[in-house]
Design a protein around this motif. Structure first.
Motif, PDB file in Angstrom:
ATOM      1  N   ALA A  28       0.668  -1.132   0.120  1.00  0.00           N
ATOM      2  CA  ALA A  28      -0.029   0.077   0.028  1.00  0.00           C
ATOM      3  C   ALA A  28       0.959   1.330   0.006  1.00  0.00           C
ATOM      4  N   THR A  29       0.415   2.253  -1.049  1.00  0.00           N
ATOM      5  CA  THR A  29       1.392   3.326  -0.980  1.00  0.00           C
ATOM      6  C   THR A  29       0.432   4.468  -0.881  1.00  0.00           C
ATOM      7  N   VAL A  30       1.020   5.764  -0.462  1.00  0.00           N
ATOM      8  CA  VAL A  30       0.124   6.919  -0.350  1.00  0.00           C
ATOM      9  C   VAL A  30       0.848   8.102  -1.299  1.00  0.00           C
ATOM     10  N   GLU A  31       0.365   8.594  -2.382  1.00  0.00           N
ATOM     11  CA  GLU A  31       1.006   9.619  -2.973  1.00  0.00           C
ATOM     12  C   GLU A  31       1.317  11.002  -2.202  1.00  0.00           C
ATOM     13  N   GLU A  32       2.365  11.598  -2.715  1.00  0.00           N
ATOM     14  CA  GLU A  32       2.764  12.920  -2.029  1.00  0.00           C
ATOM     15  C   GLU A  32       1.627  13.903  -2.042  1.00  0.00           C
ATOM     16  N   PRO A  33       1.260  14.376  -0.641  1.00  0.00           N
ATOM     17  CA  PRO A  33       0.511  15.609  -0.660  1.00  0.00           C
ATOM     18  C   PRO A  33       0.550  16.549  -1.820  1.00  0.00           C
ATOM     19  N   GLY A  34       1.742  17.073  -1.675  1.00  0.00           N
ATOM     20  CA  GLY A  34       2.145  18.360  -2.548  1.00  0.00           C
ATOM     21  C   GLY A  34       1.945  18.037  -3.910  1.00  0.00           C
ATOM     22  N   ARG A  35       1.997  16.982  -4.441  1.00  0.00           N
ATOM     23  CA  ARG A  35       1.981  16.950  -6.032  1.00  0.00           C
ATOM     24  C   ARG A  35       0.323  16.880  -6.240  1.00  0.00           C
ATOM     25  N   ARG A  36      -0.485  16.414  -5.326  1.00  0.00           N
ATOM     26  CA  ARG A  36      -1.946  16.467  -5.612  1.00  0.00           C
ATOM     27  C   ARG A  36      -2.304  17.824  -5.246  1.00  0.00           C
ATOM     28  N   ILE A  37      -1.745  18.850  -4.427  1.00  0.00           N
ATOM     29  CA  ILE A  37      -2.280  19.909  -4.136  1.00  0.00           C
ATOM     30  C   ILE A  37      -1.832  20.835  -5.260  1.00  0.00           C
ATOM     31  N   VAL A  38      -0.800  20.644  -5.802  1.00  0.00           N
ATOM     32  CA  VAL A  38      -0.259  21.377  -6.949  1.00  0.00           C
ATOM     33  C   VAL A  38      -1.122  21.291  -8.424  1.00  0.00           C
ATOM     34  N   GLN A  75      -5.915   0.341   5.813  1.00  0.00           N
ATOM     35  CA  GLN A  75      -4.945  -0.482   4.965  1.00  0.00           C
ATOM     36  C   GLN A  75      -4.562  -1.667   5.958  1.00  0.00           C
ATOM     37  N   GLY A  76      -4.103  -2.768   5.543  1.00  0.00           N
ATOM     38  CA  GLY A  76      -3.548  -3.816   6.452  1.00  0.00           C
ATOM     39  C   GLY A  76      -2.215  -3.797   5.887  1.00  0.00           C
ATOM     40  N   GLY A  77      -1.149  -4.185   6.938  1.00  0.00           N
ATOM     41  CA  GLY A  77       0.270  -4.230   6.401  1.00  0.00           C
ATOM     42  C   GLY A  77       0.774  -2.978   6.357  1.00  0.00           C
ATOM     43  N   TRP A  78       2.054  -3.087   5.891  1.00  0.00           N
ATOM     44  CA  TRP A  78       2.946  -1.775   5.660  1.00  0.00           C
ATOM     45  C   TRP A  78       2.278  -0.955   4.685  1.00  0.00           C
ATOM     46  N   VAL A  79       2.362   0.408   4.923  1.00  0.00           N
ATOM     47  CA  VAL A  79       1.855   1.504   4.200  1.00  0.00           C
ATOM     48  C   VAL A  79       2.958   2.517   4.073  1.00  0.00           C
ATOM     49  N   GLY A 172      14.481  -4.742   3.034  1.00  0.00           N
ATOM     50  CA  GLY A 172      15.291  -5.434   3.996  1.00  0.00           C
ATOM     51  C   GLY A 172      15.466  -4.764   5.336  1.00  0.00           C
ATOM     52  N   THR A 173      15.717  -3.621   5.303  1.00  0.00           N
ATOM     53  CA  THR A 173      15.834  -2.845   6.374  1.00  0.00           C
ATOM     54  C   THR A 173      14.864  -2.984   7.416  1.00  0.00           C
ATOM     55  N   LEU A 174      13.551  -3.006   6.774  1.00  0.00           N
ATOM     56  CA  LEU A 174      12.429  -2.986   7.670  1.00  0.00           C
ATOM     57  C   LEU A 174      12.120  -4.484   8.139  1.00  0.00           C
ATOM     58  N   GLY A 175      12.659  -5.657   7.350  1.00  0.00           N
ATOM     59  CA  GLY A 175      12.163  -6.849   7.461  1.00  0.00           C
ATOM     60  C   GLY A 175      10.977  -7.024   6.721  1.00  0.00           C
ATOM     61  N   ALA A 176      10.448  -6.536   5.740  1.00  0.00           N
ATOM     62  CA  ALA A 176       9.094  -6.417   5.110  1.00  0.00           C
ATOM     63  C   ALA A 176       9.259  -6.951   3.844  1.00  0.00           C
ATOM     64  N   THR A 177      10.002  -7.896   3.692  1.00  0.00           N
ATOM     65  CA  THR A 177      10.177  -8.424   2.165  1.00  0.00           C
ATOM     66  C   THR A 177       8.783  -8.871   1.419  1.00  0.00           C
ATOM     67  N   VAL A 178       7.730  -9.177   2.206  1.00  0.00           N
ATOM     68  CA  VAL A 178       6.510 -10.034   1.513  1.00  0.00           C
ATOM     69  C   VAL A 178       5.361  -8.885   1.709  1.00  0.00           C
ATOM     70  N   ALA A 179       4.760  -8.489   0.304  1.00  0.00           N
ATOM     71  CA  ALA A 179       3.542  -7.707   0.550  1.00  0.00           C
ATOM     72  C   ALA A 179       2.501  -8.405   0.964  1.00  0.00           C
ATOM     73  N   PRO A 180       1.628  -7.787   1.705  1.00  0.00           N
ATOM     74  CA  PRO A 180       0.226  -8.497   2.112  1.00  0.00           C
ATOM     75  C   PRO A 180      -0.665  -8.838   1.060  1.00  0.00           C
ATOM     76  N   GLY A 181      -0.751  -8.045  -0.037  1.00  0.00           N
ATOM     77  CA  GLY A 181      -1.578  -8.382  -1.341  1.00  0.00           C
ATOM     78  C   GLY A 181      -1.631  -7.026  -1.991  1.00  0.00           C
ATOM     79  N   PRO A 182      -2.501  -6.999  -2.959  1.00  0.00           N
ATOM     80  CA  PRO A 182      -2.666  -5.934  -3.819  1.00  0.00           C
ATOM     81  C   PRO A 182      -3.164  -4.528  -3.210  1.00  0.00           C
ATOM     82  N   ALA A 183      -3.512  -4.463  -2.169  1.00  0.00           N
ATOM     83  CA  ALA A 183      -4.234  -3.337  -1.434  1.00  0.00           C
ATOM     84  C   ALA A 183      -3.083  -2.089  -1.545  1.00  0.00           C
ATOM     85  N   ARG A 184      -3.851  -0.930  -2.145  1.00  0.00           N
ATOM     86  CA  ARG A 184      -3.067   0.275  -2.674  1.00  0.00           C
ATOM     87  C   ARG A 184      -4.190   1.304  -2.119  1.00  0.00           C
ATOM     88  N   HIS A 185      -3.435   2.377  -2.019  1.00  0.00           N
ATOM     89  CA  HIS A 185      -4.481   3.728  -1.442  1.00  0.00           C
ATOM     90  C   HIS A 185      -3.958   4.688  -2.751  1.00  0.00           C
TER      91      HIS A 185
END
Length: 185
Positions: A28-38, A75-79, A172-185
């Motif tokens: 899951a990812t969240v787009e930069e607020p600034g770009r959306r505002i512009v 959202q589940g998992g890493w965002v 790797g730094t986060l230990g988050a090598t597996v995504a929870p699924g196709p969820a996206r924001h």
């Protein structure tokens, strides 16, 4: 929120490209607020643009970053956030000359580790939404490099590598090598 990870740093340093790679991998990812505002302000003929009214732009970014963070609760998992509330609050403090709203930032924490893209002149490019030059991008980066640790975050600099290698390093730094699924924001 340990699962909310901010990717910040130098404008034009590859943040959005990295977020696109993480989304491609199912995170899951969240787009930069600034770009959306512009984009919205350009469509509407508005003035809350960083090159017209930086304080108005930053106030909008603070509000949008708070909304993004609240929406991500579902959202589940890493965002992964392309910038976030700290970036917006730092921009507002810079624009107004007022102190950073540390209480606001403390009330809306992200993962204790924030990833910063360092200045990378080889990939920096301006566009309709990024009208500042590289020296302004470096100045912003230096403010963020000071602001995040002052708020208790551990800063990890992303290496200047391919987007795939950067994503591997971050996960790797986060230990988050597996995504929870196709969820996206």
């Amino acid at each position: 929120m340990d699962r909310f990870v901010v990717i910040s740093g130098c404008s034009g340093g590859g943040k959005s490209t990295l977020l696109a790679e993480l989304a491609r991998r199912g995170f899951a990812t969240v787009e930069e607020p600034g770009r959306r505002i512009v984009a919205e302000q350009l469509r509407a003929g508005g003035t809350d643009l960083p090159w017209v009214d930086l304080a108005g732009f930053a106030r909008r970014a603070v509000t949008l970053a708070q909304q993004d963070r609240a929406a991500a609760q579902d959202q589940g998992g890493w965002v992964f956030f392309d910038r976030g509330l700290v970036d917006a609050a730092a921009a507002l403090a810079f624009a107004t000359g007022e102190p950073l709203d540390a209480a606001l930032c403390a009330a809306h924490r992200y993962n204790g580790r924030v990833f910063l893209t360092p200045p990378w002149p080889d990939i920096f490019a301006g566009d309709e939404a990024r009208r500042h030059d590289f020296s302004a991008a470096i100045a912003e980066y230096e403010r963020l490099l000071a602001t995040y640790p002052a708020l208790g975050y551990e800063v990890t600099l992303l290496p200047k590598r391919t987007v795939e290698a950067r994503a591997d390093f971050l996960l790797g730094t986060l230990g988050a090598t597996v995504a929870p699924g196709p969820a996206r924001h």
